[in-house]
Design an enzyme around this catalytic site. Structure first.
Site, PDB file in Angstrom:
ATOM      1  N   LYS A 144       0.836  -1.210   0.000  1.00 15.01           N
ATOM      2  CA  LYS A 144       0.000   0.000   0.000  1.00 15.01           C
ATOM      3  C   LYS A 144       0.867   1.255   0.000  1.00 15.01           C
ATOM      4  O   LYS A 144       0.589   2.226  -0.711  1.00 15.01           O
ATOM      5  CB  LYS A 144      -0.939  -0.005   1.226  1.00 15.01           C
ATOM      6  CG  LYS A 144      -2.081  -0.993   1.084  1.00 15.01           C
ATOM      7  CD  LYS A 144      -2.846  -1.224   2.382  1.00 15.01           C
ATOM      8  CE  LYS A 144      -3.857  -2.363   2.186  1.00 15.01           C
ATOM      9  NZ  LYS A 144      -4.504  -2.801   3.422  1.00 15.01           N
ATOM     10  N   GLN A 194      -4.734  -1.439   9.547  1.00 16.84           N
ATOM     11  CA  GLN A 194      -4.583  -2.768   8.946  1.00 16.84           C
ATOM     12  C   GLN A 194      -5.175  -3.833   9.878  1.00 16.84           C
ATOM     13  O   GLN A 194      -4.816  -3.916  11.049  1.00 16.84           O
ATOM     14  CB  GLN A 194      -3.087  -3.045   8.684  1.00 16.84           C
ATOM     15  CG  GLN A 194      -2.824  -4.344   7.962  1.00 16.84           C
ATOM     16  CD  GLN A 194      -3.375  -4.365   6.534  1.00 16.84           C
ATOM     17  OE1 GLN A 194      -3.261  -3.385   5.797  1.00 16.84           O
ATOM     18  NE2 GLN A 194      -3.987  -5.467   6.139  1.00 16.84           N
ATOM     19  N   ASP A 224     -11.224   2.741   4.034  1.00 19.37           N
ATOM     20  CA  ASP A 224     -11.552   1.313   3.925  1.00 19.37           C
ATOM     21  C   ASP A 224     -13.068   1.120   3.840  1.00 19.37           C
ATOM     22  O   ASP A 224     -13.545   0.015   3.568  1.00 19.37           O
ATOM     23  CB  ASP A 224     -11.011   0.574   5.160  1.00 19.37           C
ATOM     24  CG  ASP A 224      -9.976  -0.475   4.798  1.00 19.37           C
ATOM     25  OD1 ASP A 224      -9.784  -0.705   3.585  1.00 19.37           O
ATOM     26  OD2 ASP A 224      -9.377  -1.057   5.718  1.00 19.37           O
TER      27      ASP A 224
END
Ligand code: NAD
Length: 283
Positions: free
Chosen positions: A53, A97, A120
């Site tokens: 990422k 994460q 997200d």
């Protein structure tokens, strides 16, 4: 024989679009869109995902920063960091994460993220916007799947779509996105008793379970579009999806490979969400 949906190539296209939008944002606002990723602990898979990422963000002209915290970080300390990031005007996207170490509750931490920075798309506020069909930050993997359908000119309108899996991350949001595009949607899950029949009648199959070869090739309806989200590691170390690829590709019109299908799209959509968040925040 099915045509492959090349996730790598399509993700490259999306990343090029994102880069152009990120450059335009920088030219107007004198700063790049900012994405901060929080990684707690040393889970090897998570470390790889975060590095990918970070790299992808830099290439797309996004200012990426990673906060690497020790596995024993307390909930209070993690929340303090999230609140700091929420309050920093140069940060447009915050990604924690997952999974977090066991002593931390994913949902408590996600709930603390400013919904306007929730790239997200997992905050209940953004999930709610999706349910009521309004614009908002949407989960990256399902958005990537929708982009793949669009790419192969598969209009879900009126089609029978089957989603295997009902997670908050993939199954539920993709089902809502397909419904928004007027598909007739069925969601199958661990208690579904007639999976083969449901697959046989479906024009679009999205598999997001995490069980290698769960979907047999001869279940696939002739001409169906198959998107395989599953990632399963076999004993020989190789990766495979939830669908028997060799069998399914004989019957489907289009199918995604694993690896090289949905995976690359997820990161591309994260970058796209970051620029969307940056633009929405300065309006
Ligand atoms: P999850 O474990 O949260 O959910 C799995 C779902 O599968 C559950 O809803 C469960 O009810 C359902 N299920 C279990 N057994 C079933 C069966 N026999 N028939 C039908 N449904 C069944 O997983 P998740 O986070 O939604 O991820 C699913 C898969 O997708 C995993 O393999 C994961 O690694 C992969 N994934 C890939 C990407 C990507 O970028 N490619 C992103 C996210 C997840």
């Amino acid at each position: 024989m099915a045509e492959l949906i090349d996730g790598k190539a399509l993700a490259k296209e999306v990343r090029a679009e994102v880069k152009a939008r990120a450059e335009a944002f920088r030219a107007t606002h004198n700063r790049a869109p900012g994405l901060d990723v929080v990684l707690v602990g040393e889970d090897p898979a998570s470390q790889v995902y975060v590095r990918n990422k970070e790299r992808a963000a830099a290439k797309a002209g996004i200012e990426g920063r990673v906060h690497r915290l020790p596995a024993e970080t307390t909930e209070a300390d993690l929340l303090t960091l999230i609140f700091e990031l929420n309050g920093d005007d140069h940060i447009d996207g915050i990604l924690v994460q997952l999974p977090l170490p066991d002593h931390l509750h994913d949902q408590t931490i996600i709930d603390a993220i400013d919904p306007a920075k929730d790239v997200d798309g997992l905050h209940p506020f953004n999930a709610g916007l999706l349910v009521v069909g309004r614009k908002g930050l949407r989960p990256c993997t399902p958005s990537g799947c929708m982009r793949m359908l669009e790419h192969v000119a598969c209009d879900p309108k009126g089609k029978r779509a089957l989603v295997l899996g009902r997670s908050t991350l993939v199954g539920k949001p993709i089902a809502l996105m397909l419904l928004e595009k007027h598909a007739t949607v069925t969601i199958a899950h661990s208690r579904t008793i007639d999976l083969a029949d449901r697959v046989r009648e479906s024009d679009i199959v999205i598999a997001a379970v995490g069980r290698a070869n769960l979907v047999k090739g001869d279940w696939i309806k002739e001409g169906a579009v198959v998107i395989d989200v599953g990632i399963n590691r076999l004993d020989d170390g190789s990766l495979t999806g939830d669908v028997d690829f060799a069998g399914a590709k004989e019957r489907a019109s289009h199918i995604t490979p694993v690896p090289g299908g949905v995976g690359p799209m997820t990161i591309a959509m994260l970058l796209s969400n970051t620029v969307d968040a940056a633009q929405a925040r300065i309006l």
